[in-house]
Scaffold this active site. Sequence first.
Site, PDB file in Angstrom:
ATOM      1  N   PHE A   9       0.825  -1.210   0.000  1.00  0.00           N
ATOM      2  CA  PHE A   9       0.000   0.000   0.000  1.00  0.00           C
ATOM      3  C   PHE A   9       0.869   1.274   0.000  1.00  0.00           C
ATOM      4  O   PHE A   9       0.831   2.075  -0.946  1.00  0.00           O
ATOM      5  CB  PHE A   9      -0.948  -0.075   1.212  1.00  0.00           C
ATOM      6  N   LEU A  24       5.947 -10.073  -2.507  1.00  0.00           N
ATOM      7  CA  LEU A  24       4.499 -10.123  -2.745  1.00  0.00           C
ATOM      8  C   LEU A  24       3.756 -10.920  -1.667  1.00  0.00           C
ATOM      9  O   LEU A  24       2.680 -11.453  -1.926  1.00  0.00           O
ATOM     10  CB  LEU A  24       4.192 -10.684  -4.150  1.00  0.00           C
ATOM     11  N   ALA A  41       9.548  -3.072   3.627  1.00  0.00           N
ATOM     12  CA  ALA A  41       9.242  -4.511   3.651  1.00  0.00           C
ATOM     13  C   ALA A  41       9.236  -4.993   5.093  1.00  0.00           C
ATOM     14  O   ALA A  41      10.180  -4.752   5.844  1.00  0.00           O
ATOM     15  CB  ALA A  41      10.285  -5.283   2.843  1.00  0.00           C
ATOM     16  N   TYR A  46       5.620  -7.288  16.985  1.00  0.00           N
ATOM     17  CA  TYR A  46       5.655  -6.303  15.897  1.00  0.00           C
ATOM     18  C   TYR A  46       6.198  -4.969  16.404  1.00  0.00           C
ATOM     19  O   TYR A  46       7.090  -4.373  15.806  1.00  0.00           O
ATOM     20  CB  TYR A  46       4.235  -6.131  15.331  1.00  0.00           C
ATOM     21  N   ILE A  67     -10.247   1.904   7.998  1.00  0.00           N
ATOM     22  CA  ILE A  67     -10.928   2.747   7.003  1.00  0.00           C
ATOM     23  C   ILE A  67     -11.184   1.964   5.722  1.00  0.00           C
ATOM     24  O   ILE A  67     -12.267   2.036   5.143  1.00  0.00           O
ATOM     25  CB  ILE A  67     -10.122   4.032   6.738  1.00  0.00           C
ATOM     26  N   ARG A  94     -11.596  -5.502  21.466  1.00  0.00           N
ATOM     27  CA  ARG A  94     -10.581  -6.557  21.360  1.00  0.00           C
ATOM     28  C   ARG A  94      -9.435  -6.351  22.342  1.00  0.00           C
ATOM     29  O   ARG A  94      -8.936  -5.237  22.489  1.00  0.00           O
ATOM     30  CB  ARG A  94     -10.020  -6.629  19.928  1.00  0.00           C
TER      31      ARG A  94
END
Length: 318
Positions: free
Chosen positions: A11, A33, A76, A145, A190, A272
């Site tokens: 994106f 990809l 990446a 992360y 969104i 959550r």
Amino acid sequence: MNILITGGAGFIGSNLAEFYQSKNHKVIIIDNLSSGNIENISFLPKNNFIEADIQDNNTLEKLFDEYNFDIIFHLAAVVSVVETIEDPFKSQKVNIESTLNLLKIIKEKNKGLKRFIFASSAAVYGNVEGLPKNMDSLISPESPYAIEKFAGEQYSKLFNKLYGVPTTGFRFFNVYGPKQNPNSTYSGVISIMQNCFENNKTFTFYGDGTQTRDFVYIKDLISAIDCAINNEITIGKTYNLGTGVETSLNKIFSEFEKIYNKKINVEYKEFRKGDIKNSVSDITPLIEQGYKPQFGISEGLESYVNFSNNNIKEKCYE
Ligand SMILES: NC(=O)c1ccc[n+]([C@@H]2O[C@H](COP(=O)([O-])OP(=O)(O)OC[C@H]3O[C@@H](n4cnc5c(N)ncnc54)[C@H](O)[C@@H]3O)[C@@H](O)[C@H]2O)c1
């Protein structure tokens, strides 16, 4: 200029690629990809795309033998928080080790580099109270992360300090815009909401919709990065990249109702675990360098929906 974008079929990367190609720079993309899409970069000459994993050292070495890059955007990454929780050993290889390896290759081979941009995340702040988040706010990662993103930005900073590699880190807040994949499980809220409006699907609120985020439109993000690249003071630093405006999910939903002029069904589920209740950035340091967000939430959403309706694949940037 020669520009390398790792993760450039995703994106944010594909938008950056289109922007810089429209300014007549040569853009090279390396992407495996895994979460990106080749259709996102249909404007790119075929030879400028290398389908490879960023962990593939041979490919990287060859690439840096062939090119001397002026600007490198390192995007990446394993972007799914869930995936990093399920297998942190695997994700840290991509998100930390590959970043370190890339910096090492740059230090050894890419002498004339003007800038290395590292894509960090607001996730590094975690769930600690106190808004807006500024560069003195506590770092409190809630996932592998977030730890990995913090490590990446710190390694980037360190390579500037130790070896003079011109690095800048950005903690992206909630970025939205064209080419975001609504079908991906980690995708921004969104794009998921827009997809529900577009296809009359039921939208699920986790919680009551009062949670807030700092939503930044992709064009503002690009203008901030471009502004920093053209300003040497930003070398060796890390910046928040948002808009400084806090917007609730309920507000986004009502904006979509206005744009689409219709109502869709909603359902409410439990908030959550691990989700952050409120988030907004302090962007003063970037504003001091000339960044000025142009897209309020209404303008950003309208531009995004226009893009989706017209299915403009290549003409986001002229
Ligand atoms: N979108 C956001 O709101 C946001 C917020 C904070 C940080 N970020 C960071 O910005 C960067 C770009 O995010 P995005 O939203 O465009 O995500 P994205 O998934 O669309 O793009 C990531 C790209 O990296 C590629 N990639 C993943 N692993 C790879 C590997 N091992 N080798 C080569 N390519 C690989 C994917 O195929 C994909 O094209 C990421 O580093 C992400 O962590 C994004």
